[in-house]
Motif scaffolding. Structure first.
Motif, PDB file in Angstrom:
ATOM      1  N   TYR A   8      -5.206 -51.049 -42.156  1.00  0.00           N
ATOM      2  CA  TYR A   8      -4.927 -52.377 -42.709  1.00  0.00           C
ATOM      3  C   TYR A   8      -5.317 -52.486 -44.164  1.00  0.00           C
ATOM      4  O   TYR A   8      -4.525 -52.922 -44.990  1.00  0.00           O
TER       5      TYR A   8
ATOM      6  N   TYR B 247      -3.253 -61.711 -42.221  1.00  0.00           N
ATOM      7  CA  TYR B 247      -2.753 -61.135 -40.976  1.00  0.00           C
ATOM      8  C   TYR B 247      -1.221 -61.118 -40.953  1.00  0.00           C
ATOM      9  O   TYR B 247      -0.604 -60.168 -40.467  1.00  0.00           O
TER      10      TYR B 247
ATOM     11  N   ARG C 174       1.019 -57.726 -40.470  1.00  0.00           N
ATOM     12  CA  ARG C 174       2.054 -57.496 -39.460  1.00  0.00           C
ATOM     13  C   ARG C 174       3.366 -57.059 -40.105  1.00  0.00           C
ATOM     14  O   ARG C 174       4.031 -56.135 -39.629  1.00  0.00           O
TER      15      ARG C 174
ATOM     16  N   ALA D  62       4.590 -53.153 -39.585  1.00  0.00           N
ATOM     17  CA  ALA D  62       5.694 -53.056 -38.621  1.00  0.00           C
ATOM     18  C   ALA D  62       6.535 -51.792 -38.783  1.00  0.00           C
ATOM     19  O   ALA D  62       6.802 -51.101 -37.786  1.00  0.00           O
TER      20      ALA D  62
ATOM     21  N   LEU E  52      -2.470 -58.231 -34.778  1.00  0.00           N
ATOM     22  CA  LEU E  52      -1.361 -57.333 -34.436  1.00  0.00           C
ATOM     23  C   LEU E  52      -0.373 -57.942 -33.461  1.00  0.00           C
ATOM     24  O   LEU E  52       0.642 -57.312 -33.137  1.00  0.00           O
ATOM     25  N   ASP E  53      -0.656 -59.145 -32.996  1.00  0.00           N
ATOM     26  CA  ASP E  53       0.205 -59.779 -32.002  1.00  0.00           C
ATOM     27  C   ASP E  53       1.637 -59.913 -32.529  1.00  0.00           C
ATOM     28  O   ASP E  53       1.864 -60.414 -33.635  1.00  0.00           O
TER      29      ASP E  53
ATOM     30  N   LEU F  56       3.743 -57.211 -32.912  1.00  0.00           N
ATOM     31  CA  LEU F  56       4.257 -55.893 -33.268  1.00  0.00           C
ATOM     32  C   LEU F  56       4.740 -55.176 -32.012  1.00  0.00           C
ATOM     33  O   LEU F  56       4.258 -55.452 -30.904  1.00  0.00           O
TER      34      LEU F  56
ATOM     35  N   TRP G 175       1.575 -49.346 -31.021  1.00  0.00           N
ATOM     36  CA  TRP G 175       0.217 -49.608 -31.497  1.00  0.00           C
ATOM     37  C   TRP G 175      -0.738 -49.835 -30.330  1.00  0.00           C
ATOM     38  O   TRP G 175      -0.339 -50.153 -29.225  1.00  0.00           O
TER      39      TRP G 175
END
Length: 283
Positions: free
Chosen positions: A106, A122, A126, A130, A166-167, A169, A174
């Motif tokens: 990140y 965030y 993402r 991605a 990460l929600d 993706l 991942w």
């Protein structure tokens, strides 16, 4: 149930072909199943040569990524270069047979933000992660994103934050990399954090709470292992500690004193402890 591995960072940084040719036979002779291979910079070591060496020794591989200053996926002019680096690590992982490319994918270690900036960052993460996740999925590899402690980043410190960040993706590309050292600092209950991560756990790194030998510390190892078993994690447990001989690595990981009698002792004694601790879960 779990293979036991060790990172070459215990002895050396950066990893090179010559270093691996010396370390890998010793790691196998001690009885490890897996060797963890850091990709500090593309070209440091040849993944095809490594794959042949490890296959001849009967060793498996995992791969970890490195985020020094200048590698960032958020609030940076280096996003494209960082994406290229991460895709390279994925390709290396595929060559050596690692199902993960693990690490803090990140931002550079050491960067910090105040709490209020996190949601917007965030969203950037993402978007910029991605295409890397999609590439990883196409190679049969998962980006295993690692929460780090507060002294190394402010962006992702806990399992809960990682899942939030990460929600959305593509899930096949991942997962989470859990490190007992960071969890000991940041999670109010490392065991509950493992349960929260559940099936998203893609990789696990282990060491003592002071970065030393697993088992020579206050970690509740039986509870941690029970939680990993309950979460369905079947990947390796990889000992990660760091040589003090590389100034950049030692400074980033705050290695200010010897963590064991020697790197060899840290690895061998840690392996012996983990074999015993995981024995009740085999079969």
């Amino acid at each position: 149930m779990w293979d036991i591995g060790v990172s070459t960072w215990v002895w050396a940084s950066p990893l090179t072909d010559d270093v691996l040719s010396v370390l890998a036979p010793r790691i196998r002779a001690w009885g490890f199943d897996v060797v963890e291979l850091p990709v500090e910079n593309p070209g440091d070591w040849d993944p095809h040569r490594a794959a042949g060496l490890l296959a001849a020794l009967g060793l498996k591989a995992t791969v970890c990524l490195v985020m020094p200053p200048g590698r960032d996926l958020v609030e940076s002019d280096a996003v494209t270069e960082t994406q290229d680096y991460l895709r390279h690590v994925v390709d290396v992982a595929a060559v050596v047979g690692s199902g993960v490319a693990a690490g803090p994918a990140y931002s550079a270690v050491g960067r910090t933000w105040r709490i209020g900036h996190r949601p917007g960052i965030y969203a950037q993460l993402r978007a910029n992660l991605a295409p890397v996740v999609e590439h990883a999925a196409s190679k049969g590899v998962r980006i295993a994103v690692e929460p780090l402690n507060r002294y190394e980043t402010s962006l992702i410190n806990t399992v809960g934050q990682a899942l939030e960040a990460l929600d959305g993706l593509p899930e096949e590309g991942w997962g989470l990399a859990l490190d007992t050292y960071h969890a000991n600092i940041e999670e109010s209950s490392p065991v509950e954090a493992i349960r929260t991560a559940g099936a998203r756990i893609a990789h696990v790194q282990v060491c003592a709470n002071d970065r030393g030998t697993p088992g020579r510390d206050h970690q509740d190892w039986p509870a941690v292992l029970r939680a990993l078993a309950g979460a369905g994690y079947r990947g390796p447990l990889c000992i990660e500690s760091f040589t003090p001989d590389n100034a950049a690595i030692a400074t980033a990981a705050s290695i200010w004193r010897p963590l064991a009698e020697s790197p060899d002792a840290l690895a061998a004694d840690g392996l012996a402890f983990l074999r015993g601790a995981t024995a009740p879960f085999t079969g």
